[in-house]
Design a protein around this motif. Structure first.
Motif, PDB file in Angstrom:
ATOM      1  N   MET A 233      -6.813  22.430  37.839  1.00 43.53           N
ATOM      2  CA  MET A 233      -7.877  23.254  37.259  1.00 43.53           C
ATOM      3  C   MET A 233      -8.591  22.499  36.151  1.00 43.53           C
ATOM      4  O   MET A 233      -9.814  22.633  35.983  1.00 43.53           O
ATOM      5  N   SER A 234      -7.846  21.685  35.402  1.00 44.48           N
ATOM      6  CA  SER A 234      -8.460  20.896  34.334  1.00 44.48           C
ATOM      7  C   SER A 234      -9.513  19.959  34.893  1.00 44.48           C
ATOM      8  O   SER A 234     -10.638  19.877  34.384  1.00 44.48           O
ATOM      9  N   LYS A 235      -9.168  19.241  35.960  1.00 42.87           N
ATOM     10  CA  LYS A 235     -10.115  18.275  36.531  1.00 42.87           C
ATOM     11  C   LYS A 235     -11.235  18.968  37.304  1.00 42.87           C
ATOM     12  O   LYS A 235     -12.349  18.450  37.393  1.00 42.87           O
ATOM     13  N   ALA A 236     -10.951  20.147  37.852  1.00 42.04           N
ATOM     14  CA  ALA A 236     -11.983  20.877  38.585  1.00 42.04           C
ATOM     15  C   ALA A 236     -13.026  21.460  37.647  1.00 42.04           C
ATOM     16  O   ALA A 236     -14.172  21.685  38.043  1.00 42.04           O
ATOM     17  N   THR A 237     -12.643  21.712  36.387  1.00 40.62           N
ATOM     18  CA  THR A 237     -13.567  22.323  35.426  1.00 40.62           C
ATOM     19  C   THR A 237     -14.105  21.341  34.393  1.00 40.62           C
ATOM     20  O   THR A 237     -15.019  21.681  33.646  1.00 40.62           O
ATOM     21  N   LEU A 238     -13.543  20.141  34.319  1.00 42.68           N
ATOM     22  CA  LEU A 238     -13.988  19.157  33.339  1.00 42.68           C
ATOM     23  C   LEU A 238     -15.294  18.530  33.821  1.00 42.68           C
ATOM     24  O   LEU A 238     -15.310  17.843  34.854  1.00 42.68           O
ATOM     25  N   PRO A 239     -16.409  18.759  33.122  1.00 45.70           N
ATOM     26  CA  PRO A 239     -17.712  18.284  33.607  1.00 45.70           C
ATOM     27  C   PRO A 239     -17.761  16.776  33.831  1.00 45.70           C
ATOM     28  O   PRO A 239     -18.364  16.304  34.789  1.00 45.70           O
ATOM     29  N   GLU A 240     -17.126  16.020  32.966  1.00 47.01           N
ATOM     30  CA  GLU A 240     -17.099  14.571  33.117  1.00 47.01           C
ATOM     31  C   GLU A 240     -15.790  14.047  32.550  1.00 47.01           C
ATOM     32  O   GLU A 240     -15.094  14.745  31.807  1.00 47.01           O
ATOM     33  N   VAL A 241     -15.460  12.810  32.904  1.00 47.48           N
ATOM     34  CA  VAL A 241     -14.182  12.244  32.496  1.00 47.48           C
ATOM     35  C   VAL A 241     -14.110  12.159  30.969  1.00 47.48           C
ATOM     36  O   VAL A 241     -14.988  11.603  30.322  1.00 47.48           O
ATOM     37  N   ASP A 242     -13.102  12.739  30.417  1.00 47.24           N
ATOM     38  CA  ASP A 242     -12.878  12.752  28.969  1.00 47.24           C
ATOM     39  C   ASP A 242     -11.380  12.664  28.748  1.00 47.24           C
ATOM     40  O   ASP A 242     -10.666  13.659  28.864  1.00 47.24           O
ATOM     41  N   GLU A 243     -10.898  11.461  28.447  1.00 49.31           N
ATOM     42  CA  GLU A 243      -9.459  11.244  28.359  1.00 49.31           C
ATOM     43  C   GLU A 243      -8.817  12.055  27.235  1.00 49.31           C
ATOM     44  O   GLU A 243      -7.690  12.525  27.370  1.00 49.31           O
ATOM     45  N   VAL A 244      -9.550  12.236  26.121  1.00 53.74           N
ATOM     46  CA  VAL A 244      -8.982  13.001  25.000  1.00 53.74           C
ATOM     47  C   VAL A 244      -8.780  14.455  25.410  1.00 53.74           C
ATOM     48  O   VAL A 244      -7.722  15.043  25.179  1.00 53.74           O
TER      49      VAL A 244
END
Length: 431
Positions: free
Chosen positions: A160-171
């Motif tokens: 769900m985190s990666k499905a909702t994260l608009p762009e790659v943000d490692e922090v």
């Protein structure tokens, strides 16, 4: 301070949708099962109170903030529990369907998609549960080293985190990974505590923690995990997430209370069963999915956060309904716990409630919590000889489909597809 003149407040049970909080029913004479649990009641009350105080403390901290308060009404009081009149409406041509026995939406294993992301999870968990007491450390580590399963909840949070994260943000993704750890810690703590309360002998194919060590060690191990989870939760530095996950912790306690204090009417009511299932199981899945979206930067009432919440809510209920079906149809070496465990605890689940609609003689059996000799066998035969199992799977299928319908509103991605695949796996699992 003189408190002698203060009237005692009657504790309130969680309110049904559209109703004010309900006072508890009149206390009846305890039956044999209740008396049997009296030996662990002291421990149970202590740990439930401790969990409730922890959750309340987090929410109180949030209430002191100058920001606008968020609506923490549990999803089960806002979202449907059973199919409505429109459930049989014509399907859209592009609707992705999940069916028991149907084709999987992808040939890829959704767990492998974030497997590498969960490697640090395993290493960190071992460090997080270290204590100065070797016995307590071993008890706390048990479910993270030897019986960790497929890490269903951390995988859900990662997807769900990666499905909702608009762009790659490692922090941001690192914080979402910590959310997965928090979710798993709360879940494992609830398992350890539940086994003490239910006097269960086994868990995940092995002896329960309190059987390996003692009730005291088990309760302390669960409390320790909740304490560590609370520290990690505060470090996320996101007040909405703190309040939401604290509400999930509170829901676990409310679920236990609903289970213990169910009225005779509640015991034979499908809506009450699903409501309790949300509080005991689905609330943690629901709130952790929404929290993942909040950490991705969406507002509490943003449509994306609502999508994540709806997915977690319906998937959590589908999971529990299937679990209750398998309690009747599965065998102990596959499930990792004794079959008919629910009825042994005096609980009627979806298959038994559907069987009651065909066999009214089950109603008094359910209302006396299967405490007479032969009650469980009569209920089991009724469930297996009617369409109760099929109707229960239809209920689980409906919830799984609602979860898929919700998550398909997110932008296309491999992680969205994996979340659809998780719904298929939940519906078709045999353990």
């Amino acid at each position: 301070q003189n408190t002698a003149a203060r009237p005692r407040r009657t504790p309130l049970l969680p309110a049904r949708a559209g109703e004010p909080p309900r006072p508890p029913p009149p206390r009846a004479a305890p039956h044999a099962t209740t008396m049997h649990h009296a030996h662990t009641a002291g421990l149970g009350v202590a740990l439930l109170v401790g969990m409730a105080v922890t959750a309340t403390a987090f929410r109180t901290g949030g209430a002191r903030s100058s920001r606008m308060a968020v609506d923490l009404t549990p999803a089960v009081e806002r979202l449907p529990r059973i199919p409505g009149a429109a459930a049989g409406a014509l399907l859209d041509d592009d609707r992705v369907l999940v069916r028991r026995g149907g084709a999987a939406p992808t040939s890829e294993d959704p767990f492998k998609l974030v497997k590498e992301d969960l490697v640090p999870f395993s290493d960190n968990m071992k460090e997080l549960v270290e204590t100065d007491n070797p016995v307590l450390t071993q008890a706390a580590k048990l479910f993270f080293e030897q019986r960790h399963g497929k890490r269903f909840r951390p995988t859900l949070v990662a997807l769900m985190s990666k499905a909702t994260l608009p762009e790659v943000d490692e922090v941001t993704y690192a914080k979402q990974g910590q959310l997965g750890q928090i979710t798993e810690m709360i879940h494992v703590a609830s398992l350890i505590h539940d086994d003490v309360l239910d006097e269960a002998d086994t868990r995940r194919g092995g002896l329960a923690v309190h059987k390996l060590y003692s009730n005291k060690v088990a309760v302390l191990a669960g409390d320790f995990l909740l304490a560590r989870a609370s520290v990690l939760l505060a470090r996320l530095n996101h007040l909405d997430v703190v309040e939401l996950m604290a509400s999930a912790l509170d829901s676990l306690v409310q679920g236990e209370l609903l289970q213990v204090r169910s009225t005779e009417a509640d015991l034979v009511d499908l809506q009450a069963y699903l409501r309790k299932s949300y509080y005991k199981t689905a609330s943690l899945v629901c709130n952790s999915c929404k929290s993942a979206a909040l950490l991705a930067g969406y507002g509490f009432d943003d449509p994306v956060a609502s999508i994540a919440e709806q997915y977690g809510y319906h998937l959590g209920l589908a999971y529990q309904v299937v679990d209750d079906i398998l309690d009747l149809t599965g065998v102990q070496h596959v499930l990792g716990k004794p079959a008919l465990a629910d009825m042994s605890l005096g609980l009627a689940t979806a298959p038994i409630l559907y069987a009651m609609e065909r066999e009214p003689k089950l109603k008094p059996i359910i209302q006396r919590r299967f405490k007479k000799e032969g009650d469980k066998e009569v209920a089991y035969e009724a469930a297996m000889s009617t369409d109760a199992i099929e109707r229960s799977y239809e209920l689980a299928e409906w919830h799984a489909q609602q979860a898929v319908d919700a998550v398909m509103k997110l932008p296309p991605s491999p992680h969205r597809t994996a979340l659809v695949a998780i719904a298929h796996i939940v519906l078709n699992r045999d353990k």
